[in-house]
Scaffold this motif. Structure first.
Motif, PDB file in Angstrom:
ATOM      1  N   GLU A  36      12.260   6.849  -5.827  1.00 11.70           N
ATOM      2  CA  GLU A  36      11.577   5.701  -6.404  1.00 11.70           C
ATOM      3  C   GLU A  36      10.676   4.969  -5.422  1.00 11.70           C
ATOM      4  N   ALA A  37      10.342   5.581  -4.302  1.00 15.87           N
ATOM      5  CA  ALA A  37       9.509   4.906  -3.307  1.00 15.87           C
ATOM      6  C   ALA A  37       8.935   5.921  -2.336  1.00 15.87           C
ATOM      7  N   LEU A  38       7.798   5.543  -1.739  1.00 18.40           N
ATOM      8  CA  LEU A  38       7.296   6.278  -0.585  1.00 18.40           C
ATOM      9  C   LEU A  38       7.937   5.661   0.646  1.00 18.40           C
ATOM     10  N   VAL A  39       8.586   6.487   1.453  1.00 11.63           N
ATOM     11  CA  VAL A  39       9.290   6.012   2.638  1.00 11.63           C
ATOM     12  C   VAL A  39       8.695   6.703   3.861  1.00 11.63           C
ATOM     13  N   VAL A  40       8.262   5.896   4.834  1.00 13.42           N
ATOM     14  CA  VAL A  40       7.527   6.424   5.975  1.00 13.42           C
ATOM     15  C   VAL A  40       8.138   5.907   7.279  1.00 13.42           C
TER      16      VAL A  40
ATOM     17  N   SER B 124      10.282   0.632 -11.285  1.00 18.76           N
ATOM     18  CA  SER B 124      11.397   1.541 -11.023  1.00 18.76           C
ATOM     19  C   SER B 124      12.237   1.040  -9.860  1.00 18.76           C
ATOM     20  N   ALA B 125      11.593   0.752  -8.719  1.00 18.02           N
ATOM     21  CA  ALA B 125      12.294   0.228  -7.546  1.00 18.02           C
ATOM     22  C   ALA B 125      12.002  -1.261  -7.422  1.00 18.02           C
ATOM     23  N   ASP B 126      13.028  -2.087  -7.564  1.00 21.23           N
ATOM     24  CA  ASP B 126      12.871  -3.540  -7.480  1.00 21.23           C
ATOM     25  C   ASP B 126      13.144  -3.994  -6.047  1.00 21.23           C
TER      26      ASP B 126
ATOM     27  N   ALA C   3       3.749  -6.934  -2.856  1.00 23.41           N
ATOM     28  CA  ALA C   3       3.382  -5.525  -2.686  1.00 23.41           C
ATOM     29  C   ALA C   3       4.556  -4.591  -2.931  1.00 23.41           C
ATOM     30  N   ASN C   4       5.750  -5.140  -3.220  1.00 17.91           N
ATOM     31  CA  ASN C   4       6.953  -4.336  -3.456  1.00 17.91           C
ATOM     32  C   ASN C   4       7.244  -3.449  -2.241  1.00 17.91           C
ATOM     33  N   ALA C   5       7.220  -4.077  -1.061  1.00 19.66           N
ATOM     34  CA  ALA C   5       7.365  -3.334   0.198  1.00 19.66           C
ATOM     35  C   ALA C   5       8.341  -4.037   1.123  1.00 19.66           C
ATOM     36  N   LEU C   6       9.039  -3.244   1.946  1.00 21.61           N
ATOM     37  CA  LEU C   6       9.910  -3.816   2.964  1.00 21.61           C
ATOM     38  C   LEU C   6       9.957  -2.907   4.186  1.00 21.61           C
ATOM     39  N   LEU C   7      10.433  -3.491   5.271  1.00 18.35           N
ATOM     40  CA  LEU C   7      10.535  -2.790   6.547  1.00 18.35           C
ATOM     41  C   LEU C   7      11.964  -2.926   7.044  1.00 18.35           C
TER      42      LEU C   7
END
Length: 311
Positions: A54-58, A77-79, A105-109
Motif C-alpha cells: 500500500e505504499a512506495l517505500v524507499v 488505502s494507506a492512512d 502528502a501521506n508521507a512519513l520518515l
C-alpha cells in the motif's frame, strides 16, 4: 527520479490500479513527490524496498548519516495519519522511531531497521512467539479512541467489506463461511469496551516485524493504528501460514495456534479465534480482488474447514 516509477513493486502497482483514477494519479505523482522530500528533508535516496502493498517505500540517508526509510502511502488505502498517531502514542514501545511526517502528502520518515522476520526462515511457532512478544509492550492502554478507529468500528467495517466484496468477487467461498464471519463481526463489535481497549497495531504479519540492528530485538512498522482489544492484534498470526494449517488436521492445528497465542498474550481464546476468522475471510477477498488467486484460495480452503467447527 524516474527510476522510482519503474521500480514500484508489483503488489503496490496492483493495489493502486484497483483504486482506479485515484491510484493512477498517485503513481504519476511519485517522482515529483519524492523529489520534494529529497529537498525538504535533505534525503539521499537508495533502493526501493519490496514487501509492502500500500505504499512506495524507499531507503534513504539523512545529511547527518542516519539511515532512514521514506514511506509514500497510497491514498485511500494507506492512512498515514493513523500510522503517525500510533507511532506517537507508542513512543518507541515496540514500534520503529518516527522521524518526520507530512499528513497532506501521506508521507512519513522512519528509522531504518534490518530485515523482516519473514526473511529469517524461522519455524512458524517461533515467528508467532516473536510477533506476540514484540506486540505486548506496544499495547498501550487507551481511555478514549484518540482519533483511531475503535474495535467496534473495525468489526463493523469488516462486516460491510466482507458482504460487499463477496458479492463483487462472484462469491468465491460458501455463504456459510461468510455468515460465520459476519456473526463473529457482530459479536466482536458488541464486545467492544474502553475497559479493555488498547493501542493495537492491526497488521502484525512477519513482513511488518523488523530486526533492530545488533540487538536481537524486533520492532513493528506499518501499523493500521486501532483502539481495540488485544485479540484484534492476534488475528493476523491466526490468518497467516495457510499451507501449514492444511498440512494435517486443519482444525486441530488452528486451535493449537489459538491456544498458543492466548497463553502468550493473556487474551481470550474466543476473541482471538473470531478476529482470526474475520481477518482470514476479509484478507482472502482482498487477495482475490487484486488477482492473487492462489493465496486467496488457500485462505478460503482453511476458512471452509474451520467453518465446520463449533465457535
Amino acid at each position: 527520479m524516474s527510476q522510482f516509477l519503474a521500480k514500484i513493486p508489483r503488489e503496490v502497482r496492483l493495489r493502486a490500479h484497483g483504486l482506479g483514477e485515484e491510484g493512477a494519479k498517485w503513481i504519476s505523482s511519485l517522482d515529483e513527490l519524492a523529489a520534494r522530500f529529497e529537498s525538504d528533508w535533505e534525503l539521499e535516496f537508495g533502493a526501493v524496498l519490496a514487501g509492502g502493498t500500500e505504499a512506495l517505500v524507499v531507503a534513504a540517508r539523512l545529511r547527518d548519516g542516519r539511515e532512514v526509510v521514506l514511506k509514500l502511502g497510497l491514498p485511500g488505502s494507506a492512512d498515514i495519519g493513523a500510522e503517525v498517531k500510533a507511532y506517537e502514542l507508542c513512543n518507541g514501545n515496540g514500534y520503529a522511531s518516527l522521524i518526520q511526517y507530512d499528513l497532506e502528502a501521506n508521507a512519513l520518515l522512519l528509522e531504518k531497521l534490518d530485515a523482516s522476520l519473514a526473511t529469517e526462515n524461522r519455524a512458524i511457532e517461533t515467528q508467532i512467539r516473536v510477533i506476540t512478544e514484540t506486540l505486548m509492550p506496544s499495547w498501550i492502554k487507551l481511555e478514549s479512541a484518540q482519533g483511531l478507529m475503535t474495535g467496534k468500528e473495525k468489526a463493523e467495517w469488516l462486516a460491510n467489506f466482507i458482504e460487499t466484496q463477496w458479492q463483487e468477487n462472484s462469491k468465491p467461498c460458501s455463504r456459510n463461511a461468510v455468515h460465520r464471519a459476519l456473526d463473529f463481526c457482530a459479536e466482536r463489535a458488541d464486545a467492544f469496551s474502553f475497559e479493555d481497549a488498547y493501542l493495537v497495531h492491526g497488521d502484525a504479519h512477519p513482513h511488518n516485524v523488523l530486526a533492530v540492528p545488533n540487538s536481537g530485538d524486533y520492532r513493528l512498522v506499518d501499523p493500521d493504528g486501532l483502539c481495540a482489544e488485544k485479540a484484534c492484534d492476534l488475528a493476523v498470526p491466526m490468518r497467516e501460514w495457510s499451507e501449514d494449517l492444511l498440512d494435517g488436521n486443519t482444525a486441530r492445528q488452528a486451535r493449537q495456534r489459538c491456544d498458543l497465542l492466548a497463553t502468550l498474550s493473556g487474551a481470550p481464546e474466543r476473541a482471538i479465534w473470531q478476529w482470526g476468522y474475520m481477518e482470514r475471510i476479509s484478507t482472502a477477498l482482498v487477495l482475490k480482488s487484486i488477482d492473487q488467486d492462489k493465496e486467496a484460495e488457500l485462505m478460503f480452503v482453511v476458512a471452509e474447514q474451520l467453518n465446520e467447527q463449533p465457535d
